[in-house]
Design an enzyme around this catalytic site. Sequence first.
Site, PDB file in Angstrom:
ATOM      1  N   CYS A 272       2.842  -7.058   1.595  1.00 17.63           N
ATOM      2  CA  CYS A 272       1.815  -6.447   2.432  1.00 17.63           C
ATOM      3  C   CYS A 272       0.959  -7.579   3.006  1.00 17.63           C
ATOM      4  CB  CYS A 272       0.976  -5.516   1.562  1.00 17.63           C
ATOM      5  SG  CYS A 272      -0.452  -4.822   2.399  1.00 17.63           S
TER       6      CYS A 272
ATOM      7  N   CYS B 284       2.770  -6.560  10.026  1.00 18.49           N
ATOM      8  CA  CYS B 284       2.514  -5.586   8.957  1.00 18.49           C
ATOM      9  C   CYS B 284       3.878  -5.100   8.515  1.00 18.49           C
ATOM     10  CB  CYS B 284       1.686  -4.426   9.521  1.00 18.49           C
ATOM     11  SG  CYS B 284       1.587  -2.992   8.417  1.00 18.49           S
TER      12      CYS B 284
ATOM     13  N   HIS C  15       4.874  -2.404   7.404  1.00 19.96           N
ATOM     14  CA  HIS C  15       5.242  -1.042   7.817  1.00 19.96           C
ATOM     15  C   HIS C  15       5.903  -1.019   9.199  1.00 19.96           C
ATOM     16  CE1 HIS C  15       2.605   0.375   4.573  1.00 19.96           C
ATOM     17  NE2 HIS C  15       3.030   1.610   4.798  1.00 19.96           N
TER      18      HIS C  15
ATOM     19  N   GLY D 102      -5.329  -1.218   5.427  1.00 16.96           N
ATOM     20  CA  GLY D 102      -5.719  -1.975   6.626  1.00 16.96           C
ATOM     21  C   GLY D 102      -7.114  -1.728   7.139  1.00 16.96           C
TER      22      GLY D 102
ATOM     23  N   SER E 233       0.830  -1.204   0.000  1.00 15.37           N
ATOM     24  CA  SER E 233       0.000   0.000   0.000  1.00 15.37           C
ATOM     25  C   SER E 233       0.865   1.255   0.000  1.00 15.37           C
ATOM     26  CB  SER E 233      -0.885   0.013   1.243  1.00 15.37           C
ATOM     27  OG  SER E 233      -0.078   0.039   2.402  1.00 15.37           O
TER      28      SER E 233
HETATM   29  N1  DGL Z   1       2.179  -2.932   4.789  1.00 14.85           N
HETATM   30  C1  DGL Z   1       0.793  -3.335   4.881  1.00 14.85           C
HETATM   31  C2  DGL Z   1       0.672  -4.648   5.632  1.00 14.85           C
HETATM   32  O1  DGL Z   1       1.650  -5.380   5.735  1.00 14.85           O
HETATM   33  C3  DGL Z   1       0.030  -2.176   5.432  1.00 14.85           C
HETATM   34  C4  DGL Z   1      -1.416  -2.254   5.243  1.00 14.85           C
HETATM   35  C5  DGL Z   1      -2.088  -0.905   5.226  1.00 14.85           C
HETATM   36  O2  DGL Z   1      -1.891  -0.175   4.268  1.00 14.85           O
HETATM   37  O3  DGL Z   1      -2.855  -0.630   6.149  1.00 14.85           O
HETATM   38  O4  DGL Z   1      -0.373  -5.030   6.088  1.00 14.85           O
END
Ligand code: DGL
Length: 278
Positions: A79, A189, A191, A48, A16
């Site tokens: 992701c 996640c 991020h 998310g 994302s």
């Molecule tokens: N990096 C994404 C994950 O691993 C983030 C999801 C998001 O955009 O909320 O879930």
Amino acid sequence: MKSCEGKNNSIGIFDSGLGGLTVWREMQAAMPHEHFVYVADSKYAPYGNKDSEMVLQRSLCIAETLAQTHQIKALVVACNTATAAAVHHLRETLDIPVIGMEPALKPAVEQSESGIVGILATENTLQSDKFSNLLDAHQHQARILTQPCVGLVEAVEQGELHSRKTKDLLASYVLPLMDEGVDTLVLGCTHYPWFEPIIRELVGDDIAIISTGKAVAKQVQKQTQKQIQPQSKTHKTNKQGQTMFYTTGDAGQVSQLASSLLQSNIVFQSFSTQHSEP
Ligand code: DGL
């Protein structure tokens, strides 16, 4: 959708936003000669808290463009949220290996001494069928505490990694888990590894923090080597691989954020998908 003949040698990656870069850096370290094409779907971040049908449509759209325009040889869904929503469809649709993310519950329950494991992830990941199956497979081995972390993806995407507000938010998610006796924390996640130094400060040195980037890099290496083996002799090169970075958001702003996260000059270009956007 089938990818075109005359494949080039790049591995496609999407997220994302800038979370997938935590996976890309592990892949680049493990496979320095590979070429990558990275797509940050920044315009639609975060995934998310979005409808999972929308996440599925975005994933298909990006995958189709990467397969047809960049003729990638493998796709990494960097992701957890998009993996939960779309990996099965992507595998059905593409004729290349598709590698997804999964919160590292298995190693976490295996190594936890207290038998209490915490997992930080997005709301969508934690509510998905995929995650519920994963939980079912492991919850007899440990007490597993899940924590949806609303706002953390936005903090990365807005360059607010070190703000007081973000640190307070992280503390509000992580410290209650510590009070419950968690000794192993899963970052579910892509991020969240950007917050690892802050989380480490909050929890101290005795807590294990597990993310999935390295394991996925190994998996990608295995799958792509298997796939290109017959050609590998002719294509062998010692040249450093290149990465093209694309975003559906503001390329200047995303370049700035990514450069600051990776402490290196990263230039994103605009990415347009082939079909109308959801
Ligand atoms: N990096 C994404 C994950 O691993 C983030 C999801 C998001 O955009 O909320 O879930």
